[in-house]
Design a protein around this motif. Structure first.
Motif, short mmCIF file in Angstrom:
data_model
loop_
_atom_site.label_atom_id
_atom_site.label_comp_id
_atom_site.label_asym_id
_atom_site.label_seq_id
_atom_site.Cartn_x
_atom_site.Cartn_y
_atom_site.Cartn_z
N ASP A 104 0.83 -1.21 0.00
CA ASP A 104 0.00 0.00 0.00
C ASP A 104 0.86 1.26 0.00
N VAL A 121 -4.78 -1.84 -5.12
CA VAL A 121 -4.25 -2.84 -4.20
C VAL A 121 -5.42 -3.52 -3.48
N ALA A 122 -5.38 -4.84 -3.43
CA ALA A 122 -6.44 -5.61 -2.76
C ALA A 122 -5.87 -6.95 -2.31
N ASP A 123 -6.55 -7.59 -1.38
CA ASP A 123 -6.18 -8.93 -0.94
C ASP A 123 -6.57 -9.92 -2.03
N ASP A 128 -1.56 -13.02 -1.42
CA ASP A 128 -0.82 -11.76 -1.48
C ASP A 128 -1.78 -10.58 -1.44
N ARG A 129 -1.30 -9.46 -0.96
CA ARG A 129 -1.97 -8.18 -1.16
C ARG A 129 -1.27 -7.60 -2.38
N TYR A 130 -2.03 -7.19 -3.42
CA TYR A 130 -1.48 -7.05 -4.76
C TYR A 130 -2.15 -5.89 -5.50
N GLN A 147 1.05 -12.22 2.28
CA GLN A 147 0.36 -12.19 3.57
C GLN A 147 0.23 -13.55 4.23
#
Length: 171
Positions: A104, A121-123, A128-130, A147
Protein backbone atom coordinates in the motif's frame (compact mmCIF):
# COMPACT_ATOMS: atom_id res chain seq x y z
CA UNK A 1 53.30 -44.88 -42.37
CA UNK A 2 53.80 -41.34 -41.14
CA UNK A 3 52.18 -40.26 -37.89
CA UNK A 4 51.59 -36.58 -37.38
CA UNK A 5 51.73 -35.22 -33.91
CA UNK A 6 49.20 -32.52 -33.16
CA UNK A 7 50.30 -29.96 -30.69
CA UNK A 8 47.79 -28.24 -28.50
CA UNK A 9 47.47 -24.57 -29.13
CA UNK A 10 46.94 -22.43 -26.07
CA UNK A 11 43.27 -21.60 -25.62
CA UNK A 12 41.82 -18.52 -24.15
CA UNK A 13 40.20 -19.14 -20.79
CA UNK A 14 36.51 -19.74 -21.25
CA UNK A 15 34.34 -16.92 -19.90
CA UNK A 16 31.53 -17.72 -17.52
CA UNK A 17 28.12 -18.06 -19.13
CA UNK A 18 26.92 -14.97 -17.26
CA UNK A 19 28.28 -12.10 -15.21
CA UNK A 20 28.60 -12.86 -11.51
CA UNK A 21 26.51 -9.88 -10.40
CA UNK A 22 23.51 -10.73 -12.61
CA UNK A 23 20.97 -13.54 -12.35
CA UNK A 24 20.22 -15.68 -15.41
CA UNK A 25 17.17 -13.53 -16.26
CA UNK A 26 17.40 -9.74 -15.94
CA UNK A 27 14.76 -7.31 -17.22
CA UNK A 28 16.13 -4.83 -19.77
CA UNK A 29 13.80 -1.85 -20.13
CA UNK A 30 13.69 0.42 -23.16
CA UNK A 31 12.62 3.92 -22.10
CA UNK A 32 11.82 7.12 -23.94
CA UNK A 33 14.03 9.16 -21.60
CA UNK A 34 16.04 6.57 -19.68
CA UNK A 35 17.80 9.17 -17.49
CA UNK A 36 14.40 10.52 -16.38
CA UNK A 37 13.23 6.94 -15.83
CA UNK A 38 16.16 6.29 -13.49
CA UNK A 39 15.25 9.42 -11.51
CA UNK A 40 11.63 8.22 -11.30
CA UNK A 41 12.65 4.72 -10.15
CA UNK A 42 14.90 6.21 -7.48
CA UNK A 43 12.10 8.41 -6.14
CA UNK A 44 9.20 5.98 -6.53
CA UNK A 45 10.81 2.56 -6.04
CA UNK A 46 13.91 3.35 -4.00
CA UNK A 47 16.13 2.20 -6.87
CA UNK A 48 19.90 2.35 -6.59
CA UNK A 49 21.68 3.31 -9.80
CA UNK A 50 24.73 1.12 -10.47
CA UNK A 51 25.77 1.98 -14.05
CA UNK A 52 25.24 4.83 -16.54
CA UNK A 53 26.90 4.81 -19.98
CA UNK A 54 25.79 7.71 -22.19
CA UNK A 55 26.58 7.62 -25.89
CA UNK A 56 28.05 10.48 -27.90
CA UNK A 57 24.55 11.86 -28.56
CA UNK A 58 23.70 11.84 -24.83
CA UNK A 59 21.26 8.95 -25.00
CA UNK A 60 21.94 6.13 -22.57
CA UNK A 61 23.52 3.19 -24.35
CA UNK A 62 23.32 1.20 -21.13
CA UNK A 63 22.31 1.80 -17.56
CA UNK A 64 21.60 -0.46 -14.61
CA UNK A 65 19.94 -0.17 -11.24
CA UNK A 66 18.81 -2.34 -8.39
CA UNK A 67 15.31 -2.46 -6.94
CA UNK A 68 14.84 -4.63 -3.88
CA UNK A 69 18.18 -6.29 -4.56
CA UNK A 70 17.21 -7.24 -8.15
CA UNK A 71 19.12 -5.91 -11.13
CA UNK A 72 17.31 -4.12 -13.95
CA UNK A 73 19.02 -2.77 -17.05
CA UNK A 74 17.81 0.26 -19.02
CA UNK A 75 18.54 1.86 -22.35
CA UNK A 76 17.19 4.87 -24.18
CA UNK A 77 14.81 4.24 -27.01
CA UNK A 78 16.74 3.97 -30.30
CA UNK A 79 14.29 3.53 -33.18
CA UNK A 80 17.15 3.36 -35.68
CA UNK A 81 18.13 0.04 -34.03
CA UNK A 82 14.56 -1.21 -33.62
CA UNK A 83 14.69 -0.51 -29.89
CA UNK A 84 11.27 0.97 -29.06
CA UNK A 85 9.74 1.89 -25.73
CA UNK A 86 6.18 1.18 -24.56
CA UNK A 87 5.38 4.82 -25.39
CA UNK A 88 6.21 4.25 -29.08
CA UNK A 89 4.53 0.85 -29.07
CA UNK A 90 1.42 2.34 -27.40
CA UNK A 91 1.58 -0.11 -24.50
CA UNK A 92 3.40 -3.18 -23.26
CA UNK A 93 2.40 -6.84 -23.02
CA UNK A 94 4.91 -7.33 -20.18
CA UNK A 95 4.41 -6.80 -16.45
CA UNK A 96 7.35 -6.88 -14.04
CA UNK A 97 6.49 -8.33 -10.63
CA UNK A 98 7.95 -6.84 -7.46
CA UNK A 99 7.55 -8.04 -3.86
CA UNK A 100 7.77 -5.30 -1.23
CA UNK A 101 7.32 -5.05 2.55
CA UNK A 102 4.27 -2.72 2.35
CA UNK A 103 2.44 -2.75 -0.99
CA UNK A 104 0.00 0.00 0.00
CA UNK A 105 2.74 2.47 0.95
CA UNK A 106 4.84 1.48 -2.08
CA UNK A 107 2.00 2.02 -4.56
CA UNK A 108 0.99 5.31 -2.90
CA UNK A 109 4.60 6.57 -3.17
CA UNK A 110 4.82 5.49 -6.82
CA UNK A 111 1.54 7.22 -7.68
CA UNK A 112 2.69 10.42 -5.96
CA UNK A 113 5.89 10.23 -8.05
CA UNK A 114 3.93 9.92 -11.31
CA UNK A 115 2.80 6.30 -11.77
CA UNK A 116 -0.79 5.45 -12.69
CA UNK A 117 -2.87 2.95 -10.73
CA UNK A 118 -3.95 0.23 -13.18
CA UNK A 119 -5.38 -2.16 -10.57
CA UNK A 120 -6.03 -1.02 -7.01
CA UNK A 121 -4.25 -2.84 -4.20
CA UNK A 122 -6.44 -5.61 -2.76
CA UNK A 123 -6.18 -8.93 -0.94
CA UNK A 124 -5.88 -11.75 -3.49
CA UNK A 125 -7.04 -15.35 -3.39
CA UNK A 126 -3.47 -16.67 -3.58
CA UNK A 127 -2.38 -15.03 -0.32
CA UNK A 128 -0.82 -11.76 -1.48
CA UNK A 129 -1.97 -8.18 -1.16
CA UNK A 130 -1.48 -7.05 -4.76
CA UNK A 131 -1.91 -4.13 -7.18
CA UNK A 132 -0.68 -2.99 -10.59
CA UNK A 133 0.78 0.38 -11.60
CA UNK A 134 2.11 1.78 -14.86
CA UNK A 135 5.17 4.01 -14.63
CA UNK A 136 5.39 7.28 -16.60
CA UNK A 137 7.47 5.48 -19.24
CA UNK A 138 4.78 2.89 -20.01
CA UNK A 139 6.16 -0.09 -18.09
CA UNK A 140 3.66 -2.14 -16.08
CA UNK A 141 4.57 -3.27 -12.56
CA UNK A 142 2.62 -5.69 -10.38
CA UNK A 143 3.47 -5.08 -6.74
CA UNK A 144 2.68 -7.37 -3.82
CA UNK A 145 3.20 -8.10 -0.16
CA UNK A 146 2.88 -11.76 0.75
CA UNK A 147 0.36 -12.19 3.57
CA UNK A 148 -0.17 -15.91 4.04
CA UNK A 149 1.21 -19.19 2.77
CA UNK A 150 -1.33 -21.40 1.05
CA UNK A 151 -1.20 -24.87 -0.46
CA UNK A 152 -1.93 -25.36 -4.16
CA UNK A 153 -5.23 -26.98 -3.14
CA UNK A 154 -6.23 -23.96 -1.03
CA UNK A 155 -5.42 -21.60 -3.89
CA UNK A 156 -7.44 -23.75 -6.33
CA UNK A 157 -10.41 -23.77 -3.95
CA UNK A 158 -10.21 -19.99 -3.44
CA UNK A 159 -10.02 -19.48 -7.21
CA UNK A 160 -13.12 -21.64 -7.77
CA UNK A 161 -15.09 -19.39 -5.43
CA UNK A 162 -14.36 -16.28 -7.53
CA UNK A 163 -17.17 -14.82 -9.66
CA UNK A 164 -16.87 -15.32 -13.44
CA UNK A 165 -14.61 -12.76 -15.14
CA UNK A 166 -17.46 -10.81 -16.73
CA UNK A 167 -19.12 -10.38 -13.31
CA UNK A 168 -15.86 -9.33 -11.68
CA UNK A 169 -15.26 -6.75 -14.44
CA UNK A 170 -18.63 -5.11 -13.68
CA UNK A 171 -17.84 -4.80 -9.94
Amino acid sequence: MTVRTLTKTPRKPKAATKRKELPAVTPHLVCAGAADAIDFYKKAFGAIETTRLPGKDGRLMHAAMQIGGASIMLVDEMPEWGSLSPKSLKGTPVTIHLYVADVDAFVDRAVKAGATRKMPVADMFWGDRYGVIVDPFGHSWSVATHQRDMTAEQIQEAMRSLPPCEEAAKA
